[in-house]
Write an enzyme that holds these catalytic residues in place. Structure first.
Site, PDB file in Angstrom:
ATOM      1  N   HIS A  50      32.233  42.107  45.035  1.00 37.32           N
ATOM      2  CA  HIS A  50      32.178  42.985  46.200  1.00 37.32           C
ATOM      3  C   HIS A  50      31.822  42.179  47.438  1.00 37.32           C
ATOM      4  O   HIS A  50      31.128  41.159  47.343  1.00 37.32           O
ATOM      5  CB  HIS A  50      31.105  44.057  46.023  1.00 37.32           C
ATOM      6  CG  HIS A  50      31.511  45.189  45.126  1.00 37.32           C
ATOM      7  ND1 HIS A  50      32.530  46.053  45.433  1.00 37.32           N
ATOM      8  CD2 HIS A  50      31.035  45.580  43.922  1.00 37.32           C
ATOM      9  CE1 HIS A  50      32.659  46.942  44.464  1.00 37.32           C
ATOM     10  NE2 HIS A  50      31.768  46.675  43.522  1.00 37.32           N
ATOM     11  N   ASP A  82      33.269  41.693  32.764  1.00 36.91           N
ATOM     12  CA  ASP A  82      33.438  42.913  33.556  1.00 36.91           C
ATOM     13  C   ASP A  82      33.223  42.598  35.038  1.00 36.91           C
ATOM     14  O   ASP A  82      32.534  43.312  35.762  1.00 36.91           O
ATOM     15  CB  ASP A  82      32.495  44.023  33.089  1.00 36.91           C
ATOM     16  CG  ASP A  82      32.970  45.393  33.594  1.00 36.91           C
ATOM     17  OD1 ASP A  82      34.058  45.462  34.183  1.00 36.91           O
ATOM     18  OD2 ASP A  82      32.230  46.372  33.390  1.00 36.91           O
ATOM     19  N   ARG A 122      40.572  41.802  42.336  1.00 38.94           N
ATOM     20  CA  ARG A 122      40.653  42.667  43.535  1.00 38.94           C
ATOM     21  C   ARG A 122      41.967  42.551  44.286  1.00 38.94           C
ATOM     22  O   ARG A 122      42.134  43.203  45.318  1.00 38.94           O
ATOM     23  CB  ARG A 122      39.510  42.378  44.508  1.00 38.94           C
ATOM     24  CG  ARG A 122      38.127  42.551  43.909  1.00 38.94           C
ATOM     25  CD  ARG A 122      37.886  43.957  43.444  1.00 38.94           C
ATOM     26  NE  ARG A 122      36.474  44.207  43.176  1.00 38.94           N
ATOM     27  CZ  ARG A 122      36.026  45.306  42.601  1.00 38.94           C
ATOM     28  NH1 ARG A 122      36.870  46.243  42.201  1.00 38.94           N
ATOM     29  NH2 ARG A 122      34.743  45.470  42.397  1.00 38.94           N
TER      30      ARG A 122
END
Lengths: 324, 430
Positions: free
Chosen positions: B307, B303, B62
């Site tokens: 979040h 994968d 991220r």
């Protein structure tokens, strides 16, 4: 697992989010209560004190006239204080999240939320976030469920047709995008309806819809043959000319309910529509206003059924029957 | 600096070696344990498995661009805790990795942090826009292990053809994630009974297969070395196996969660099961397991998509897709072993030699002379992913609170012990 959060530790119903998994006894119990409320609407003083002192918020993130109004009337006839909040003036437009909106309202000591939202699962999300004593009624979430509409339709069918186990019911139109169809299907199958059919063009029939316990038809005449109840669904304007169907004209040609088509059904078949109707697109006015139409009684019944549901959650204390 | 990992079960999937022996590391590399020799440090790893460090072909730390979800610092540490010594990072960051400066920044930053190795995958097209080719040679020069358009498919087949041709000419591996943007448009769950029941817009299997068929034919035509990312459907595996049988130079992976979950796990709108490609049917899952077993899927990846909590606290279709997976990759792969799908050495192959081959890494394994990136694991250790046990900033996993079996105990990068899950006996010199 499904519907778990709708029932509290003592077996009482906390929320009303979907008809899926709802036992027949619960549905019939609500319909019976609704029968007793029908008379309230016919009295000169249309009020009972079951929800006196309770605050009900109609929280609508999507426009609605019929559902919001009948919920408002239902709440008021039960003596609740009812407040309407619509998205056009709500805080979500200012970037506040759905849950923040709900939490702010909770802080005002709301007893019951009636929620409509354009996204599937929104009512469930709210129900999971509210404190124990707060109830949530789903007034339509995306394509998922519209359980009060489902039950008022069951109420109407029972009033006109009686025993579900003898009935063939056809739901016609845009099943894919219809929360009403889903709630009707679950309620009809729970009540042991002899045959539930869905009819529509293939792009508007959801994948694997047969797994919900229905038969799918693309030929309207074939699907209508011998049915006792015809439920027409609204075709949304944005679908009328799209990759899903070519035109309103062709749709009416193939799936519009006309007096000629209606003759395919059983002689005493009733015609229903959750509204709002598109005359000349899914239904001919001659049918909509004809002797077999029960479309307006559906609206009237909506008030009694919604009163029964509100009373069940916030007023009554009887435990739910056990799911078999 | 030297280290002896004493008495572990050495499994080296690349060579097929599987024996109880010591592993000797000196100056960052594995050295032969021939003549008796003193080491600075001895760690007793008896009863544990010693294998090459895991390589995760797809994880999104991220950073840059979404540091509120996770950072290179948090996720390289999480990788180590998962036994992962290297992960590849898709270019769909903000800004995207379409210039050498961004790629260089990322590798420099990761190196300074001292966690797992981070290898960027460069952008296939400028800005991932799908219209103009990115400077692939320059990106390769600064260490990108291949090029990809990330989760954004190249819609224009002509552009994709030229991108593959260009990459083929430069000997660059291309990573492709097949998803037809139109068939998948608006979809949030596998098109099937569950999506129908919940009223969620479906993503049909054809959203994957239609694009996969195109991609495979263009890979064959251009002769590029390609890797297909994140397959989810049984029909995709038929297309893949068919291409592989024709001799097309193509490998493929699936995400670890796809091997265990199906759309049924969405239950009543569990947003932690909102993932792309979507969780599919039990039949698809069985086919994926079979493909991992027979090797047509030579890689299992995490994968990893961490979040923040708010991203999942929303109505299903409003929630952001993705599962935080770095720290469950090993346990979920080992679950296949526990469930009798494939033997331990094959499962470890899909996490080590399989991905190493995709990256063209020849020096990864337990042979003497290789870089000492090592994972010491306990295949039977039970643990529960939770806010307390996970190092990733993302707690968005449907496995939260479930008991998993198999855990990294010690992770070594370049001969240096960078992670220890529990204290192991040993001494400072012998």
């Amino acid at each position: 697992m499904i519907g778990d959060i709708q029932i509290d530790a003592e077996g009482r119903r906390r929320h009303f989010l979907t008809t899926e998994g709802m036992p027949a006894e619960t549905i019939l119990g609500i319909l019976d209560t609704a029968e007793s409320f029908i008379s309230v609407g016919e009295r000169e003083i249309k009020k009972v004190p079951l929800l006196r002192g309770k605050t009900v918020v109609n929280l609508f993130f999507e426009s609605s006239t019929r559902t919001r109004t009948t919920f408002e009337i239902a709440g008021k006839r039960l003596s609740a204080d009812v407040i309407n909040i619509n998205t056009s003036v709500s805080a979500t437009q200012k970037g506040e999240s759905l849950l923040d909106t709900v939490r702010n309202l909770e802080a005002m000591h709301i007893d019951l939320f009636v929620v409509r939202h354009p996204l599937s699962g929104a009512a469930d999300l709210i129900a999971r976030s509210v404190p124990e004593h707060v109830h949530v009624v789903n007034a339509g979430d995306g394509r998922h469920a519209h359980p009060t509409q489902g039950l008022l339709d069951m109420f109407t069918i029972r009033r006109y047709k009686g025993d579900f186990r003898q009935l063939k019911v056809a739901i016609v139109g845009d099943i894919l995008h219809s929360r009403v169809a889903r709630s009707q299907i679950h309620a009809l199958t729970a009540l042991g309806t002899r045959e539930v059919r869905v009819i529509g063009p293939r792009p508007l029939l959801p994948t694997a819809v047969e797994r919900l316990g229905v038969q799918a038809f693309t030929d309207f005449d074939e699907g209508l043959r011998g049915v006792d109840v015809i439920i027409m669904l609204r075709l949304q304007r944005e679908r009328m000319c799209s990759a899903l169907i070519p035109s309103a004209r062709e749709y009416f040609d193939l799936y519009g309910l006309t007096p000629r088509r209606l003759r395919q059904a059983a002689p005493e078949a009733i015609v229903m529509h959750p509204g709002p109707m598109n005359r000349g697109i899914e239904i001919d006015s001659a049918v909509a206003d004809g002797p077999q139409s029960v479309i307006l009684p559906q609206v009237t019944n909506g008030i009694a059924v919604r009163m029964a549901i509100l009373a069940r959650l916030a007023g009554a204390t009887q435990p739910e029957p056990k799911t078999p | 600096m030297s280290l002896r990992l004493k008495g572990g079960r050495l499994i080296d999937p690349a060579s097929g070696r599987d024996e109880v022996a010591d592993l000797l590391i000196r100056d960052g590399r594995i050295v032969p344990d021939s003549a008796p020799q003193a080491t600075d440090r001895v760690i007793d790893v008896s009863g544990l498995v010693v294998c090459p460090g895991l390589i995760d072909l797809r994880a999104r730390p991220r950073e840059p661009g979404a540091e509120h979800k996770a950072t290179l610092e948090s996720e390289t540490a999480a990788a180590l805790a998962g036994g992962i010594t290297m992960f590849c990072c898709p270019p769909d960051t903000d800004p995207p990795v379409d210039t050498p400066a961004t790629a260089q920044w990322m590798t420099d930053r990761a190196r300074a942090l001292g966690g797992a190795r981070v290898v960027p995958i460069g952008a296939l097209t400028k800005g991932l826009g799908g219209t103009a080719l990115a400077d692939m040679a320059a990106l390769k020069r600064v260490g990108c292990c291949g090029m990809s358009n990330g989760a954004l498919p190249v819609r224009d087949s002509r552009v994709l053809r030229h991108a593959l041709e260009y990459a083929a000419g430069l000997g660059i591996t291309v990573f492709l994630q097949p998803q037809d943007p139109w068939l998948a448009d608006g979809g949030v769950a596998h098109e099937g009974e569950v999506a129908t029941r919940l009223g969620l817009a479906g993503i049909p299997v054809t959203a994957e297969t239609v694009t996969l068929a195109r991609d495979l034919l263009l890979i064959e035509q251009t002769g590029v070395r390609a890797h297909i990312m994140g397959l989810s459907a049984a029909q995709s595996l038929m297309l893949l196996k068919d291409a592989q049988a024709r001799g097309v130079a193509v490998t493929a992976d699936t995400a670890a969660h796809q091997l265990h979950l199906t759309d049924e796990n969405i239950g009543f709108f569990d947003t932690n099961c909102h993932v792309r490609p979507p969780l599919r049917s039990a039949r698809d899952r069985a086919a994926l397991r079979e493909a991992v077993r027979d090797g047509s899927l030579s890689v299992i990846c995490s994968d990893h998509q961490p979040h923040e909590a708010d991203a999942k606290q929303a109505a299903f279709s409003d929630s952001e897709p993705g599962i935080s997976g770095l720290e469950t990759l090993l346990a979920l792969s080992l679950r296949l072993v526990h469930e009798g799908v494939l033997p331990l050495s094959h499962a470890l192959h899909r996490l080590t030699a399989g991905p190493a081959a995709v990256l063209g890494l020849t020096g990864h394994g337990l042979a003497a002379g290789h870089v000492a990136d090592i994972c010491v694991l306990d295949p039977a250790a039970e643990w529960v992913p939770s806010a307390q046990t996970l190092k990733s900033q993302g707690l968005n996993t449907p496995f939260l609170g479930q008991t998993l079996r198999g855990r990294a105990i010690l992770t070594v990068v370049g001969g240096e012990v960078r992670y220890t899950q529990r204290k192991l006996s040993g001494n400072a010199g012998a």
